[in-house]
Write a protein that holds these residues in place. Structure first.
Motif, mmCIF file in Angstrom:
data_model
loop_
_atom_site.group_PDB
_atom_site.id
_atom_site.type_symbol
_atom_site.label_atom_id
_atom_site.label_comp_id
_atom_site.label_asym_id
_atom_site.label_seq_id
_atom_site.Cartn_x
_atom_site.Cartn_y
_atom_site.Cartn_z
ATOM 1 N N CYS A 105 -1.108 -7.496 -12.334
ATOM 2 C CA CYS A 105 -0.440 -7.095 -11.096
ATOM 3 C C CYS A 105 1.079 -7.246 -11.157
ATOM 4 C CB CYS A 105 -0.999 -7.881 -9.912
ATOM 5 S SG CYS A 105 -0.488 -9.614 -9.900
ATOM 6 N N ASP A 107 3.135 -5.863 -13.029
ATOM 7 C CA ASP A 107 3.784 -4.556 -13.220
ATOM 8 C C ASP A 107 4.214 -3.935 -11.901
ATOM 9 O OD1 ASP A 107 3.743 -4.486 -15.965
ATOM 10 O OD2 ASP A 107 1.823 -3.450 -16.084
ATOM 11 N N SER A 108 3.513 -4.290 -10.820
ATOM 12 C CA SER A 108 3.805 -3.676 -9.524
ATOM 13 C C SER A 108 5.004 -4.316 -8.830
ATOM 14 C CB SER A 108 2.582 -3.786 -8.604
ATOM 15 O OG SER A 108 2.334 -5.149 -8.268
ATOM 16 N N THR A 110 8.671 -4.983 -8.199
ATOM 17 C CA THR A 110 9.842 -4.158 -8.503
ATOM 18 C C THR A 110 11.115 -4.969 -8.734
ATOM 19 O OG1 THR A 110 10.267 -3.878 -6.132
ATOM 20 C CG2 THR A 110 8.920 -2.200 -7.219
#
Length: 200
Positions: A105, A107-108, A110
């Motif tokens: 998760c 990667d999500s 920002t």
């Protein structure tokens, strides 16, 4: 930032002020104070707390970093909602709860972190590798280990990633408790705290 429940500038919120769920781990106040001190927070720090549990670290760091942003990562929906409730209890508005399993998760997310706290984790090596890619230069990471296997995995990862200025502590903490008619000291479960910096 201050809270009616904790109107102080110092960290160390009493454990009993947090809402809890049976079986969900919580960083005890004395351990939490050490974790926060090794994070070396600034008022605008961007903090990831991975494996946020009850939400004690997000609440405390949210209060300490009023211009900062705190990302609390928790894989269980019920526990994630517990973190949100504890943030509401203390009036902390700069915490975002992300439901998902690390490292997938991450990667999500920002916004790159300047500080990362990893509280346990079954995939600690993979989590550290992903965190290290995203951690800002001069950023700090701390990780906790409650057993020898985790300690070894974190130590090995720190070496592989060339983490600098590494510190390792294993505090021995005891609390005075009343048991029957006597007062006695009860040990807090021992934990290793490993910390270091990314210097680019």
């Amino acid at each position: 930032m201050s809270s009616p429940l904790w109107p102080y500038v110092t960290p160390g919120i009493s454990d009993d002020l947090f809402e809890r769920l049976p079986g969900i781990p919580m960083s005890k106040r004395e351990v939490r104070l050490l974790l926060i001190s090794y994070l070396r927070l600034q008022s605008d720090s961007i903090v990831w707390d991975i494996g946020a549990g009850t939400g004690t670290i997000p609440v405390e760091t949210g209060l300490i970093c009023p211009q900062g942003r705190i990302i609390a990562v928790e894989r269980d929906e019920e526990v994630a909602n517990l973190i949100r409730r504890n943030c509401d209890r203390f009036g902390v508005e700069n915490v975002t709860v992300v439901e998902g399993s690390a490292p997938e998760c991450l990667d999500s997310l920002t916004e790159a972190p300047s500080r990362v706290c990893i509280e346990g984790g079954r995939h600690i090596k993979a989590i550290l590798q992903e965190v290290w890619k995203r951690l800002l230069p001069q950023g700090r990471v701390i990780a906790t280990a409650a057993n020898l296997e985790s300690l070894y995995a974190i130590s090995e990862s720190f070496a592989d990633l060339q983490v600098r200025n590494v510190e390792v502590v294993q505090p021995a903490l005891n609390r005075l408790e009343t048991r029957g008619i006597h007062q006695t000291f009860a040990a807090i479960n021992p934990i290793f705290i490993l910390s270091g910096e990314k210097i680019d």
